[in-house]
Design an enzyme around this catalytic site. Structure first.
Site, short mmCIF file in Angstrom:
data_model
loop_
_atom_site.label_atom_id
_atom_site.label_comp_id
_atom_site.label_asym_id
_atom_site.label_seq_id
_atom_site.Cartn_x
_atom_site.Cartn_y
_atom_site.Cartn_z
N ARG A 1 82.08 52.21 43.43
CA ARG A 1 82.38 52.47 42.03
C ARG A 1 83.28 53.66 41.81
NH1 ARG A 1 76.29 51.45 39.66
NH2 ARG A 1 76.42 49.21 39.90
N LEU B 1 67.30 49.96 39.76
CA LEU B 1 66.13 49.16 39.40
C LEU B 1 65.12 49.22 40.54
CD1 LEU B 1 67.88 46.05 37.79
CD2 LEU B 1 67.13 48.16 36.71
N HIS C 1 77.85 55.97 33.32
CA HIS C 1 76.92 54.87 33.45
C HIS C 1 75.54 55.32 33.91
CE1 HIS C 1 75.43 50.98 34.37
NE2 HIS C 1 75.35 51.21 35.64
N GLU D 1 65.19 57.19 36.90
CA GLU D 1 66.48 57.87 36.81
C GLU D 1 66.31 59.36 36.46
OE1 GLU D 1 69.40 55.73 34.49
OE2 GLU D 1 70.81 57.41 34.52
N HIS E 1 81.20 54.12 35.94
CA HIS E 1 81.25 52.71 36.32
C HIS E 1 82.63 52.16 36.01
CE1 HIS E 1 80.13 48.57 36.77
NE2 HIS E 1 78.92 48.92 37.14
N ARG F 1 75.29 56.29 43.60
CA ARG F 1 74.27 55.27 43.74
C ARG F 1 74.92 53.91 44.01
NH1 ARG F 1 72.42 51.45 40.42
NH2 ARG F 1 73.26 52.29 38.49
N ALA G 1 60.49 52.44 35.47
CA ALA G 1 59.68 53.43 36.16
C ALA G 1 58.39 53.69 35.39
CB ALA G 1 60.48 54.73 36.34
C1 FAD Z 1 74.26 48.92 31.02
C2 FAD Z 1 73.54 49.27 32.29
C3 FAD Z 1 73.46 48.35 33.33
C4 FAD Z 1 72.79 48.66 34.51
N1 FAD Z 1 72.73 47.73 35.51
C5 FAD Z 1 72.02 48.01 36.62
C6 FAD Z 1 71.84 47.02 37.64
O1 FAD Z 1 72.34 45.90 37.54
N2 FAD Z 1 71.11 47.34 38.72
C7 FAD Z 1 70.52 48.56 38.85
O2 FAD Z 1 69.84 48.78 39.83
N3 FAD Z 1 70.67 49.51 37.90
C8 FAD Z 1 71.39 49.27 36.79
N4 FAD Z 1 71.52 50.22 35.82
C9 FAD Z 1 70.80 51.49 35.94
C10 FAD Z 1 69.34 51.29 35.59
O3 FAD Z 1 69.22 50.33 34.56
C11 FAD Z 1 68.65 52.54 35.10
O4 FAD Z 1 68.94 53.60 35.94
C12 FAD Z 1 67.14 52.36 35.09
O5 FAD Z 1 66.80 51.19 34.42
C13 FAD Z 1 66.45 53.53 34.48
O6 FAD Z 1 65.08 53.24 34.35
P1 FAD Z 1 64.05 54.33 33.92
O7 FAD Z 1 62.73 53.67 33.87
O8 FAD Z 1 64.19 55.52 34.77
O9 FAD Z 1 64.51 54.79 32.46
P2 FAD Z 1 64.79 53.98 31.10
O10 FAD Z 1 64.68 52.53 31.27
O11 FAD Z 1 66.02 54.55 30.52
O12 FAD Z 1 63.57 54.38 30.18
C14 FAD Z 1 63.44 55.63 29.60
C15 FAD Z 1 62.17 55.63 28.79
O13 FAD Z 1 61.87 56.95 28.41
C16 FAD Z 1 61.61 57.02 27.03
N5 FAD Z 1 62.03 58.32 26.58
C17 FAD Z 1 63.19 58.98 26.85
N6 FAD Z 1 63.18 60.19 26.30
C18 FAD Z 1 62.00 60.31 25.66
C19 FAD Z 1 61.40 61.35 24.90
N7 FAD Z 1 62.01 62.52 24.71
N8 FAD Z 1 60.17 61.13 24.39
C20 FAD Z 1 59.53 59.93 24.58
N9 FAD Z 1 60.05 58.94 25.32
C21 FAD Z 1 61.26 59.13 25.84
C22 FAD Z 1 62.35 55.87 26.42
O14 FAD Z 1 61.75 55.50 25.21
C23 FAD Z 1 62.22 54.82 27.50
O15 FAD Z 1 60.99 54.15 27.34
C24 FAD Z 1 72.20 49.93 34.64
C25 FAD Z 1 72.28 50.85 33.61
C26 FAD Z 1 72.95 50.54 32.44
C27 FAD Z 1 73.05 51.58 31.37
#
Ligand code: FAD
Ligand code: SF4
Ligand code: FES
Lengths: 675, 246
Positions: free
Chosen positions: A364, A479, A439, A463, A299, A473, A77
């Site tokens: 799930r 993703l 998860h 997320e 999960h 979900r 994101a």
């Molecule tokens: C093991 C696993 C497998 C998954 N597999 C799938 C899949 O196959 N398909 C699917 O659709 N979804 C899957 N998911 C879910 C999905 O990966 C996540 O929901 C999604 O990637 C979250 O993306 P995001 O950009 O919101 O946050 P994230 O990728 O978690 O990024 C968070 C960011 O915020 C930053 N951050 C957090 N707190 C702070 C702070 N206080 N100060 C500064 N920076 C901060 C971090 O450094 C990071 O850069 C999976 C999740 C997991 C855990």
């Protein structure tokens, strides 16, 4: 547009149980005004997003160099948003706590990403993806948002391919798809078992390209610890430089949080060690509502816990359920036997038995709860931890016989290797052992159709917001949502807000700024000077146990009340007795964790209150008091078809509950049934 | 199992470091980092500052972890430090734990290093220039499966830096080669192929990484098994680029 015939379920007559209103959480909250407007345009569903894009004002291109945006988070994101806003010409500052934007936890996603491309010609469409997402979310998400998500899903794949994301391909050179988690079309794009990694590297490279172009500046190893709100608008953040310990203040015209999920409130989860709620919780304390915080996804296919030292749990992609068969021994006496010695007729393939239509591919939450039931009955397998064997078999013997070992290797090779590495067992010859783990969180900061919170100028994506997945979900949809928000939605809605900018410069000594800085400093000072005896981790672990026990797969009124008491006691003890060594003016991982755990201790209580209030079972939220005679989840639409948006009322006052009614104009609400 | 640990302790980049010895009790099904968690809990208990080390996903995919274990990057198995388990060691072992050693990766504290140089290498050209919204349909350009697979193999690099730590010259050529091969195998990556390789190699040298003399230690240390032929690809692309006047 009328509802599509539902080919996937056989719906019982009515989803609603007799309407007797139970106010379980009375005394734990204060009723507030309902939320009436989410700012979604009206009109035909498929025109709403066009309408909004047209109506959202455009910030004058010449002006954009004077408009600044803070983006916290560099996951799918955040990285996609920062890159896109940089390309549009805004001045972007991007923050993450890791040492590189590329390490955000999105990297760990294995299975895939959905998109309504219908490349397989199997009847997929934007409407079907929309419908599946609404239904999968158990009718607790918004039609307008979800439809938009399905609409932009196709652009995501185009964008990623153009960036060089190496999705799986067929021999003809075209993209391959698979079917994923409880849907009956093949719409999931994947890159072996490393889809998140490949998508994130695509977004990261786009981000670094903007760094080179001078539109984005990255601040790595910088943790956001406070939000700055001036005159009712989000105007900046306070961060701690995690290397020097310096407390720094950054201002902007708008703040975007893309800080991911808070599953680590359970201590053990499939999240990365650093995943936290601090960014969003600090915003919550400044006025942003927190929506449906209790909606957690557990999960079903994770590697079981082996002992007290466990620091995290590892997910085995759900795609494994396409070919693996789940079973436990029929007889308790067989639970300690070598599984290969248990005869076919002594095995209980319980998902195939209970849900013949969907078998191992049930959603799930159902797969998770049934695994727990089997282990609670005493038919679990694997090592005994605290008196119970918590594991069930996921067996590939049939698939290997049918498709050959090579085919299985090609599909799941890296997952099998990972399993072997962690457990020391070879899954090609012995069935895997799996157990559910936390998860993903569907809950998060409340946002409107524009992805804006109740604080003007604070937007939340990925997320970290609550918006699109309802109570549950679907696989491969996080993703999709993260990239939809970051590449295609946010840039089109935030411009309307920015069209009024640049806003007035903020003085460094503005009272709101000074107050926020003082609060941050005094919290750090407290941790450093406290003469306690217990480590931060020990509190985190204890909080996690409480949450897992009482606010995990099955929740009860009594259990939740008990959890709230336990958390309050634990929190008091934490502030009095936590021990943080080292100095605040250097890299100090205990101090980082102390801040995160402090926020988890407040969030945990709100999650329990939210779960207590919602006396129904829906999606990932199962209240024991609300089930059918066969033990299936019973949703109560008449009372609970709303988003619970919680407002912080101060440390000593109960939170205020604002309800946003969910209105279904296009889809008929049905009871979910996978039998 | 009882272990003796020799661990590098260093308060900050500017200060001098030293090895310190600790005893710890571990179990074979712990991961290596869980063993260090146990040590840290004990240090905290005793009033000694815990050892700083990096990790995040603990699933072998984010590239955040990375320790020199008995002189080998990520230790004795071909995996990341977080995926290494104590069953690879024996009761009574002495284990030496140090940070990555490389001039381009300054130590920040104890076992944590600064790998910002990798991000700057990517900034210098490790991308395909396409603005959001400007992409054609994903099926507009088929990619032969062989190229797609080779691109994928190279794209699995997690940017951990083990290759640099393993290399006697402190070269990051395997990391470079992986990115150049990933993007260069795809039709989408052709337009910038020649400028990319020249710019990335330039940045690599500017960051203070050493030159590659084809020793191959990097490949032996790489947890993602990035193959040596990405380095040949890099060299061949570089020659072509120079010939083309880039
Ligand atoms: C093991 C696993 C497998 C998954 N597999 C799938 C899949 O196959 N398909 C699917 O659709 N979804 C899957 N998911 C879910 C999905 O990966 C996540 O929901 C999604 O990637 C979250 O993306 P995001 O950009 O919101 O946050 P994230 O990728 O978690 O990024 C968070 C960011 O915020 C930053 N951050 C957090 N707190 C702070 C702070 N206080 N100060 C500064 N920076 C901060 C971090 O450094 C990071 O850069 C999976 C999740 C997991 C855990
Ligand atoms: S090439 Fe291998 S060792 Fe080097 S950074 Fe990439 S994954 Fe790590
Ligand atoms: S912690 Fe992520 S690769 Fe080791």
């Amino acid at each position: 547009m009328t509802d599509m015939p539902d080919t996937t379920t056989t719906a019982p007559e009515s989803a609603t149980a007799p309407a007797e209103f139970a106010d379980d959480a009375a005394g734990y909250y204060t009723p507030g005004d309902p939320i009436r407007d989410t700012k979604a345009p009206s009109g035909p569903l498929d025109e709403r997003w066009n309408t909004r894009q047209f109506e959202a004002r455009i910030a004058n291109p010449a002006n954009r160099r004077r408009l600044s945006v803070i983006v916290v988070g560099t996951g799918l994101a955040g990285a996609s948003a920062a890159a896109t806003l940089g390309e549009a010409g805004y001045v972007v500052k991007s923050f993450c706590y890791q040492d590189s934007p590329r390490r955000a936890h999105s990297i760990a996603a294995q299975g895939g990403i959905n998109a309504a491309k219908n490349y397989k010609g199997d009847g997929d469409s934007v409407y079907r993806l929309f419908y599946d997402t609404i239904k999968g979310g158990d009718y607790r998400s918004r039609e307008s948002n979800v439809y938009r998500l399905a609409q932009v899903s196709t652009n995501i794949i185009d964008q990623c391919v153009a960036q060089g994301v190496p999705f799986a391909r067929e021999y003809g050179g075209l993209l391959d798809n698979r079917s994923f988690g409880g849907v009956q079309v093949s719409r999931t794009f994947y890159a072996r078992g490393q889809t998140g990694q490949q998508l994130l590297i695509g977004a990261y490279q786009a981000l670094e390209r903007q760094v080179a172009a001078g539109t984005v500046r990255c601040y790595t190893r910088h943790e956001m610890v406070e939000l700055i709100v001036v005159d009712g608008r989000a105007r900046g953040i306070i961060v701690r430089d995690m290397v020097t310990g310096e407390i720094e203040t950054y201002f902007a015209d708008v703040v975007v949080l893309a800080s991911g999920g808070y599953g680590n409130v359970f201590f053990l989860s499939t999240n990365a060690m650093g995943c936290n709620v601090t960014a969003t919780w600090r915003a919550h304390r400044k006025g942003a509502y927190m929506a449906n915080p209790c909606f957690t996804q557990i999960h079903p296919t994770c590697i079981p816990v082996t002992g007290h030292h466990q620091s995290k749990l590892t997910l085995m992609s759900e795609s494994l359920r396409n070919d693996g068969r789940i079973w436990v021994p029929k007889k308790k006496a067989d639970c300690t036997k070598d599984p290969r010695d248990i005869a076919e007729e002594d095995r209980d393939y319980y998902l195939e038995r209970i849900y013949p239509a969907f078998g191992n591919l049930v959603p799930r939450d159902i797969a998770s709860r049934q695994a727990k039931n089997m282990c609670d009955e005493g038919r679990g397998v694997g090592p005994e931890v605290e008196g119970v064997r918590r594991g069930v078999y996921l067996d590939f013997a049939d698939a290997i016989e049918r498709l050959g070992r090579e085919a299985i290797e090609e599909k799941y090779g890296n997952l099998f290797d990972m399993y072997a590495r962690i457990t020391g067992e070879d899954p090609y010859s012995v069935p895997m052992r799996i157990y559910p783990a936390v998860h993903y969180v569907m809950g998060g900061l409340w946002v409107d159709y524009d992805l804006q919170t109740t604080i003007p100028g604070l937007f939340v994506i990925g997320e970290a917001n609550f918006s699109d997945h309802g109570a549950n979900r679907l696989g491969a949809s996080a993703l999709m949502q993260g990239l939809a928000d970051g590449y295609f939605v946010l840039s089109n809605t935030i411009r309307d807000y920015l069209a009024d900018g640049p806003f007035d410069r903020i003085a460094d000594d503005d009272p709101a700024v000074v107050e926020a800085q003082t609060a941050v400093q005094s919290r750090i000072d407290h941790f450093m000077s406290n003469t306690g005896t217990r480590s931060v981790d020990s509190y985190h672990r204890e909080l996690g146990n409480i949450m897992w026990e009482y606010c995990g797969m099955e929740r009860t009124e009594d259990g939740l009340r008990k959890a709230i008491d336990l958390i309050r006691t634990l929190r008091d003890d934490f502030w009095r007795n936590v021990k943080v060594l080292g100095s605040a003016e250097s890299l100090n991982q205990s101090l980082e964790r102390a801040g995160r755990v402090a926020d988890f201790l407040e969030l945990g209580e709100l999650m329990c209150i939210d779960a207590l209030n919602r006396r129904e079972s829906c999606g990932g939220h199962f209240r024991a008091e609300s089930q059918t005679e066969e033990g299936e989840a019973l949703r109560r639409d008449e009372q609970y078809s709303y988003v619970a948006a919680w407002e912080w009322a101060g440390p000593d006052d109960p939170p205020v509950l604002h309800k946003e009614d969910l209105v279904y104009e296009f889809v008929e609400m049905k009871a979910r049934s996978y039998k | 199992m009882k272990l003796t640990l020799n661990i590098w302790r260093q308060a900050s980049t500017a200060s001098a470091g030293e090895m310190k010895t600790y005893q710890v009790e571990a179990s074979p099904d712990m991961s290596f980092l869980e063993m260090l968690d146990v040590l840290n809990e004990e240090l905290n208990e005793k009033g000694e500052e815990p050892v700083a080390f990096d990790s995040d996903c603990r699933e072998g995919i984010c590239g955040m972890c990375g320790l020199m274990i008995n002189g080998e990057p990520h230790g004795p198995e071909r995996t990341t430090t977080c995926q290494l388990h104590m069953r690879s060691f024996a009761d009574g072992d002495t284990i030496t734990i140090e940070p990555w050693r490389s001039t381009a990766f300054p130590v920040l504290k104890d076992l944590c290093v600064d790998r910002g140089a990798f991000d700057r290498i990517i900034q210098s050209g490790g991308y395909i220039s396409v603005n959001t919204g400007a992409a054609p349909d994903a099926h507009a350009t088929p990619v032969p499966k062989d190229n797609a697979d080779r691109a994928f193999d190279a794209a699995t690099c997690i940017g951990c830096g083990a290759c640099v730590a393993a290399c006697p010259n402190g070269s990051a050529t395997l990391f470079l080669g992986a990115k150049v091969t990933h993007l260069g195998e795809l039709p989408q990556g052709q337009a910038e192929r020649w400028s990319r390789v020249v710019d990335m190699v330039g940045q690599h040298d500017h960051e203070g990484f050493g030159g590659c003399t084809n020793i191959g230690e990097c490949v032996a240390a790489c947890p993602k098994e990035i193959p040596l032929d990405v380095i040949s690809q890099l060299n061949s692309d570089l020659r072509t680029a120079i010939r083309k006047g880039h």
